[in-house]
Design an enzyme around this catalytic site. Structure first.
Site, PDB file in Angstrom:
ATOM      1  N   ARG A  58      21.868   6.728   9.308  1.00  0.00           N
ATOM      2  CA  ARG A  58      21.002   7.875   9.615  1.00  0.00           C
ATOM      3  C   ARG A  58      19.517   7.474   9.622  1.00  0.00           C
ATOM      4  O   ARG A  58      18.748   7.946  10.458  1.00  0.00           O
ATOM      5  CB  ARG A  58      21.240   8.970   8.557  1.00  0.00           C
ATOM      6  CG  ARG A  58      20.823  10.351   8.973  1.00  0.00           C
ATOM      7  CD  ARG A  58      21.311  11.394   7.970  1.00  0.00           C
ATOM      8  NE  ARG A  58      22.751  11.450   7.853  1.00  0.00           N
ATOM      9  CZ  ARG A  58      23.566  12.046   8.733  1.00  0.00           C
ATOM     10  NH1 ARG A  58      23.072  12.659   9.789  1.00  0.00           N
ATOM     11  NH2 ARG A  58      24.871  12.027   8.564  1.00  0.00           N
ATOM     12  N   LEU A  86      18.591  14.599  10.671  1.00  0.00           N
ATOM     13  CA  LEU A  86      17.738  13.406  10.637  1.00  0.00           C
ATOM     14  C   LEU A  86      17.318  13.071   9.208  1.00  0.00           C
ATOM     15  O   LEU A  86      17.289  13.939   8.336  1.00  0.00           O
ATOM     16  CB  LEU A  86      16.515  13.626  11.531  1.00  0.00           C
ATOM     17  CG  LEU A  86      16.875  13.757  13.026  1.00  0.00           C
ATOM     18  CD1 LEU A  86      15.655  14.147  13.842  1.00  0.00           C
ATOM     19  CD2 LEU A  86      17.504  12.469  13.566  1.00  0.00           C
ATOM     20  N   ASN A 100      12.306  24.589  13.646  1.00  0.00           N
ATOM     21  CA  ASN A 100      13.727  24.755  13.976  1.00  0.00           C
ATOM     22  C   ASN A 100      14.029  26.240  14.138  1.00  0.00           C
ATOM     23  O   ASN A 100      13.379  27.089  13.513  1.00  0.00           O
ATOM     24  CB  ASN A 100      14.590  24.167  12.851  1.00  0.00           C
ATOM     25  CG  ASN A 100      16.070  24.208  13.196  1.00  0.00           C
ATOM     26  OD1 ASN A 100      16.470  23.954  14.337  1.00  0.00           O
ATOM     27  ND2 ASN A 100      16.909  24.542  12.228  1.00  0.00           N
ATOM     28  N   THR A 101      15.000  26.537  14.985  1.00  0.00           N
ATOM     29  CA  THR A 101      15.522  27.897  15.059  1.00  0.00           C
ATOM     30  C   THR A 101      16.960  27.867  14.577  1.00  0.00           C
ATOM     31  O   THR A 101      17.731  26.972  14.936  1.00  0.00           O
ATOM     32  CB  THR A 101      15.426  28.476  16.486  1.00  0.00           C
ATOM     33  OG1 THR A 101      16.001  29.788  16.492  1.00  0.00           O
ATOM     34  CG2 THR A 101      16.126  27.629  17.520  1.00  0.00           C
ATOM     35  N   HIS A 102      17.305  28.845  13.751  1.00  0.00           N
ATOM     36  CA  HIS A 102      18.625  28.851  13.124  1.00  0.00           C
ATOM     37  C   HIS A 102      19.282  30.214  13.368  1.00  0.00           C
ATOM     38  O   HIS A 102      18.621  31.253  13.212  1.00  0.00           O
ATOM     39  CB  HIS A 102      18.474  28.599  11.621  1.00  0.00           C
ATOM     40  CG  HIS A 102      19.779  28.550  10.903  1.00  0.00           C
ATOM     41  ND1 HIS A 102      20.612  27.458  10.970  1.00  0.00           N
ATOM     42  CD2 HIS A 102      20.416  29.465  10.125  1.00  0.00           C
ATOM     43  CE1 HIS A 102      21.707  27.709  10.253  1.00  0.00           C
ATOM     44  NE2 HIS A 102      21.611  28.913   9.740  1.00  0.00           N
ATOM     45  N   ASP A 138      17.872  23.383   6.706  1.00  0.00           N
ATOM     46  CA  ASP A 138      17.757  24.848   6.770  1.00  0.00           C
ATOM     47  C   ASP A 138      17.089  25.446   5.521  1.00  0.00           C
ATOM     48  O   ASP A 138      17.423  26.563   5.110  1.00  0.00           O
ATOM     49  CB  ASP A 138      19.144  25.496   6.980  1.00  0.00           C
ATOM     50  CG  ASP A 138      19.769  25.094   8.303  1.00  0.00           C
ATOM     51  OD1 ASP A 138      19.017  24.776   9.240  1.00  0.00           O
ATOM     52  OD2 ASP A 138      21.008  25.107   8.402  1.00  0.00           O
TER      53      ASP A 138
HETATM   54  C1  GRF Z   1      20.860  28.054  18.787  1.00  0.00           C
HETATM   55  O1  GRF Z   1      21.602  29.185  18.345  1.00  0.00           O
HETATM   56  C2  GRF Z   1      20.128  27.437  17.646  1.00  0.00           C
HETATM   57  O2  GRF Z   1      19.710  28.343  16.681  1.00  0.00           O
HETATM   58  C3  GRF Z   1      21.167  26.532  17.048  1.00  0.00           C
HETATM   59  O3  GRF Z   1      21.799  25.968  18.179  1.00  0.00           O
HETATM   60  C4  GRF Z   1      21.782  26.920  19.233  1.00  0.00           C
HETATM   61  C5  GRF Z   1      21.305  26.207  20.465  1.00  0.00           C
HETATM   62  O4  GRF Z   1      21.635  26.919  21.626  1.00  0.00           O
HETATM   63  N1  GRF Z   1      20.576  25.579  16.145  1.00  0.00           N
HETATM   64  P1  GRF Z   1      21.560  26.273  23.098  1.00  0.00           P
HETATM   65  O5  GRF Z   1      22.403  25.023  23.098  1.00  0.00           O
HETATM   66  O6  GRF Z   1      20.126  25.992  23.393  1.00  0.00           O
HETATM   67  O7  GRF Z   1      22.119  27.351  23.985  1.00  0.00           O
END
Ligand code: GRF
Length: 188
Positions: A58, A86, A100-102, A138
């Protein structure tokens, strides 16, 4: 900014569609996000992950990602469905500048199966979180959140898609605000 992606690339497409200044898209595998970046004419770096087993190095892999980002003079990194956790080297170089989006309301439902876990837990409301990524997955400081209702009969796919509708608006908005702030109030 640089975007890290691995999946279908719909969040990446939203970032690009919002006109954010993306200089490079870095991928860990061949995936539809590659076509999204290609169609937008953005530089693509595929840092192919060779292994998914216990032998995966990693730290060495993370160094390769950092090198790819540096080749494009990236200042801010946005993860958009990136499938590799990472290691420390990226947080040493980009500390506080990785977003990041979660697909859940953190700190609830951390991890790769956040949408499935929310359905299994029987919650009525889940949502999405934009946060600063830290070495602990996260767990970094939260920048923005929005709720999404879980409807009766929702599957992982149907719920995830409704969450992504919100992510495609909230994430670019939040990235734009973040970039304004780190530039000291100018426009992003
Ligand atoms: C999103 O829901 C994001 O929050 C998560 O992975 C997904 C990515 O979606 N970490 P896409 O592949 O861009 O449609």
């Amino acid at each position: 900014m640089g975007v890290l992606a691995s999946g279908t690339g719909t969040i990446l497409a939203a970032i690009l569609g919002a006109g954010l200044p993306v200089s490079a898209v870095v991928l860990d595998r061949q995936c539809p996000a590659c076509d999204v970046a290609g169609s937008a004419g953005v530089a693509i770096e595929v840092v192919q992950r060779e292994s998914y087993g216990p032998e995966f190095d990693r730290v060495a892999y993370t160094h390769r990602i950092v090198e790819a980002l540096k080749r494009h003079q990236i200042d801010v990194v946005a993860m958009a469905g990136f499938g590799t956790v990472l290691g420390p080297p990226i947080f040493e170089v980009y500390y506080g500048r990785i977003l990041n989006t979660h697909p859940a309301l953190l700190p609830a439902f951390k991890g790769w199966h956040a949408v499935r876990d929310a359905i299994e837990a029987g919650v009525k409301v889940t949502g999405t979180t934009v946060h600063i990524a830290t070495e602990e997955v996260d767990a970094g400081p939260i920048l923005a959140q929005e709720p999404v209702r879980v409807e009766p009969g929702d599957t992982e796919e149907s719920l995830h898609e409704r969450i992504k509708v919100v992510e495609r608006r909230l994430y670019p908005e939040t990235i734009r605000l973040f970039m304004r702030q780190i530039r000291g109030g100018g426009t992003a």
